[in-house]
Design an enzyme around this catalytic site. Sequence first.
Site, PDB file in Angstrom:
ATOM      1  N   LYS A  65      -2.319  -1.457  -3.739  1.00 19.37           N
ATOM      2  CA  LYS A  65      -3.153  -0.262  -3.615  1.00 19.37           C
ATOM      3  C   LYS A  65      -2.296   0.989  -3.689  1.00 19.37           C
ATOM      4  CE  LYS A  65      -6.045   1.903  -0.143  1.00 19.37           C
ATOM      5  NZ  LYS A  65      -6.544   1.798   1.216  1.00 19.37           N
TER       6      LYS A  65
ATOM      7  N   ARG B 111     -10.951   9.742   2.471  1.00 21.93           N
ATOM      8  CA  ARG B 111     -10.811  10.389   3.778  1.00 21.93           C
ATOM      9  C   ARG B 111     -12.008  11.294   4.058  1.00 21.93           C
ATOM     10  NH1 ARG B 111      -4.214  11.322   3.301  1.00 21.93           N
ATOM     11  NH2 ARG B 111      -3.735   9.085   3.221  1.00 21.93           N
TER      12      ARG B 111
ATOM     13  N   LYS C  15       0.858  -1.188   0.000  1.00 21.51           N
ATOM     14  CA  LYS C  15       0.000   0.000   0.000  1.00 21.51           C
ATOM     15  C   LYS C  15       0.888   1.230   0.000  1.00 21.51           C
ATOM     16  CE  LYS C  15      -3.489   2.479   2.627  1.00 21.51           C
ATOM     17  NZ  LYS C  15      -4.524   2.365   3.662  1.00 21.51           N
TER      18      LYS C  15
HETATM   19  N1  LIG Z   1      -6.623   2.665   6.482  1.00 25.80           N
HETATM   20  C1  LIG Z   1      -6.751   3.727   5.638  1.00 25.80           C
HETATM   21  C2  LIG Z   1      -7.369   3.495   4.320  1.00 25.80           C
HETATM   22  N2  LIG Z   1      -8.072   2.384   3.945  1.00 25.80           N
HETATM   23  C3  LIG Z   1      -8.497   2.600   2.628  1.00 25.80           C
HETATM   24  C4  LIG Z   1      -8.008   3.841   2.219  1.00 25.80           C
HETATM   25  C5  LIG Z   1      -8.184   4.535   0.909  1.00 25.80           C
HETATM   26  C6  LIG Z   1      -9.117   3.949  -0.042  1.00 25.80           C
HETATM   27  C7  LIG Z   1      -9.567   4.867  -1.118  1.00 25.80           C
HETATM   28  O1  LIG Z   1      -8.979   5.940  -1.363  1.00 25.80           O
HETATM   29  O2  LIG Z   1     -10.550   4.511  -1.756  1.00 25.80           O
HETATM   30  C8  LIG Z   1      -7.314   4.397   3.268  1.00 25.80           C
HETATM   31  C9  LIG Z   1      -6.783   5.763   3.190  1.00 25.80           C
HETATM   32  C10 LIG Z   1      -5.482   6.080   3.752  1.00 25.80           C
HETATM   33  O3  LIG Z   1      -4.574   5.252   3.784  1.00 25.80           O
HETATM   34  O4  LIG Z   1      -5.380   7.204   4.194  1.00 25.80           O
END
Ligand SMILES: NCc1[nH]cc(CCC(=O)O)c1CC(=O)O
Length: 330
Positions: A255, A211, A201
Amino acid sequence: MTAAYPHARLRRTRAAAWSRALHRETMLTPADLIWPLFVTEGSGVEEPIASLPGVSRWSFDGIAERAREAVTLGIPCLALFPNTQPGRRSEDGREALNPENLMCQAIRAIRDAVGDGVGILTDVALDPYTSHGQDGLIDEAGYVLNDRTVEVLVGQSLNQAAAGADIIAPSDMMDGRIGAIRAALEDEGYANIQIMAYAAKYASAFYGPFRDAVGSRGLLKGDKKTYQMDPGNSEEALREVALDLAEGADSVMVKPGLPYLDIVRRVKERFEVPVFAYQVSGEYAMIEAAAAAGAGDRDALVLETLLAFKRAGCSGVLTYHAAHAARLLT
Ligand SMILES: NCc1[nH]cc(CCC(=O)O)c1CC(=O)O
Ligand SMILES: [Mg+2]
């Protein structure tokens, strides 16, 4: 080597629709899709998310309705993300451990509606529960503490398991959390609960609308670069995946999605395990904006991008377009 032009004419097999169908190497079906849903309090509530046009937060009744829709559409799995009430967010994110939190109630609402007609994937990370918007516990300097966070993530995972989750999906990027969660699941009698590790990620600029959806954008100070991966790295992604598999992950996630298909491909070729990708909120918003600006046909953009994930080697894709794509495919 095979024949050269003019004996070889690759356009021959492309000339008719029946032939293109016959020669197509990769297929997209509704069974390839994981549908993310945002959960909010109350009943009869639908809250549209401005930066994710077409996506809403739903109260439990709406979540149950979406689960019935998923069954009808042939979508095999739902992913849940809570928009925790501000009063329940805290420095230590302890709401993640509450058996009555939004996530746990949503799991039960889905079970009541459709039984095990869909799989339920639950996100493990503290950002929807902390008052500072980071995925873990922080010290005075704001640094996210690894080992103490892992202890809480284990509790969060067991809480979700007890509520009925099928796939635990840690998205926090702490080191060692997969092994700790797997050990706890074994100890507590949850041998058949899957772990889909967000193994690679990246610290991405594509997470903004998410967010907003979980209500952490305004709370987050700084960034997540001390735990999420640097977008320049690819070797490191393989190392992350190797560790998560060794620690007991059943499948791994890359991701964001489209800008990282090279990572999907490298992971698939190296490990030959189920790989999933998360087409994140900013990617969704980009496609919607392009279509709204007349830069392309929305349905065609959606299906082509999702097919690209399959071609790159994904077993499935987590996408906000899941329901729309499934309707186009059936
Ligand atoms: N645990 C955080 C999390 N889980 C899924 C997303 C993002 C998913 C998306 O943008 O659709 C995020 C955002 C981040 O890491 O700040
Ligand atoms: Mg890791």
